[in-house]
Enzyme design. Sequence first.
Site, PDB file in Angstrom:
ATOM      1  N   GLY A  31      36.585  20.752 -35.376  1.00  0.00           N
ATOM      2  CA  GLY A  31      36.868  19.876 -34.253  1.00  0.00           C
ATOM      3  C   GLY A  31      35.555  19.502 -33.585  1.00  0.00           C
ATOM      4  N   THR A  32      35.541  18.338 -32.959  1.00  0.00           N
ATOM      5  CA  THR A  32      34.272  17.868 -32.407  1.00  0.00           C
ATOM      6  C   THR A  32      34.282  17.801 -30.881  1.00  0.00           C
ATOM      7  OG1 THR A  32      34.981  15.607 -32.967  1.00  0.00           O
ATOM      8  CG2 THR A  32      33.528  16.708 -34.506  1.00  0.00           C
ATOM      9  N   THR A  33      34.296  16.639 -30.273  1.00  0.00           N
ATOM     10  CA  THR A  33      33.881  16.511 -28.879  1.00  0.00           C
ATOM     11  C   THR A  33      35.000  16.743 -27.861  1.00  0.00           C
ATOM     12  OG1 THR A  33      32.277  14.888 -29.661  1.00  0.00           O
ATOM     13  CG2 THR A  33      32.623  15.019 -27.288  1.00  0.00           C
TER      14      THR A  33
ATOM     15  N   LYS B  51      43.310  18.857 -30.081  1.00  0.00           N
ATOM     16  CA  LYS B  51      42.192  19.706 -29.681  1.00  0.00           C
ATOM     17  C   LYS B  51      42.308  20.250 -28.267  1.00  0.00           C
ATOM     18  CE  LYS B  51      38.875  17.049 -32.430  1.00  0.00           C
ATOM     19  NZ  LYS B  51      37.618  16.286 -32.361  1.00  0.00           N
TER      20      LYS B  51
ATOM     21  N   ALA C 172      30.801  12.233 -36.143  1.00  0.00           N
ATOM     22  CA  ALA C 172      31.859  13.246 -36.207  1.00  0.00           C
ATOM     23  C   ALA C 172      32.883  13.091 -35.088  1.00  0.00           C
ATOM     24  CB  ALA C 172      31.256  14.641 -36.146  1.00  0.00           C
TER      25      ALA C 172
END
Length: 281
Positions: free
Chosen positions: A53-55, A86, A228
């Site tokens: 998972g990113t931001t 997320k 990403a």
Amino acid sequence: MEANTRSTGRLPAAFLTPGSSSFMDFLGEHQPEMLPGNRQLPPVQGVVEAPHGTTIVAVTFPGGVVLAGDRRATMGNMIAQRDIEKVFPADEYSAVGIAGTAGLAVEMVKLFQLELEHFEKVEGAQLSLEGKANRLSTMIRSNLGMAMQGLAVVPLFAGYDVDRGRGRIFSYDVTGGRSEEQSYATTGSGSIFARGAMKKLFREDLTEEEATTLVVQALYDAADDDSATGGPDVARRIYPIITVITEDGFRRLSDDEGAELARAVLARRLEQPEGPRAALL
């Protein structure tokens, strides 16, 4: 047979014996192999490829706090999933946004939810927001072995402190080190770009609507420079997950509300591709 090994009805005795208010302590005593940090990974060579998972971004406003995240998960240079979840409620007054190894992060969130629920049932009261932040820190620290093998989990924790009457944000490192952030915070691969946007647009007197717009602006800027991070995907109708926590509790904006915010930001970007500028004093 000793009393602590007997069971009554369908439940083993362990479930009926008074003990710690910590679910992790309970699990560690009776089934320690179930804890993520106690699992043995098979020997591998090189980097372990797993969806990440990113931001994640968070910002406070006078009535509470907003926690939001993009929807993209990556695996190496590939997009592993375009619509991953997320951001999750931890309990009625707090939420967790996950960055890092997606599978472990989701598992950690579920364990954290159980931890808070177990404490409330045993003690008959909720943990303070500070206490919740400390419990999450312990969970992250227990994952240090996996983090050293590239399977790190770095969440962002936010909630409404009912004792202080305001929203608060906590960030972490892979060792479980905890820091309280003032006003706004970011984590994940696009965090440096999102933080720049938030630094430019943040004000102490933001309304809830302005705060939710700000996090979408920040995620848009992150997606603009970080491959990403996934920006609003109008064609697939995939928009950031946005949650608001106030004295009324946790609320996730509906898909229609999130889409409306994202479309408004996109419309403004057609006029100002580089985004809004900070007000000049």
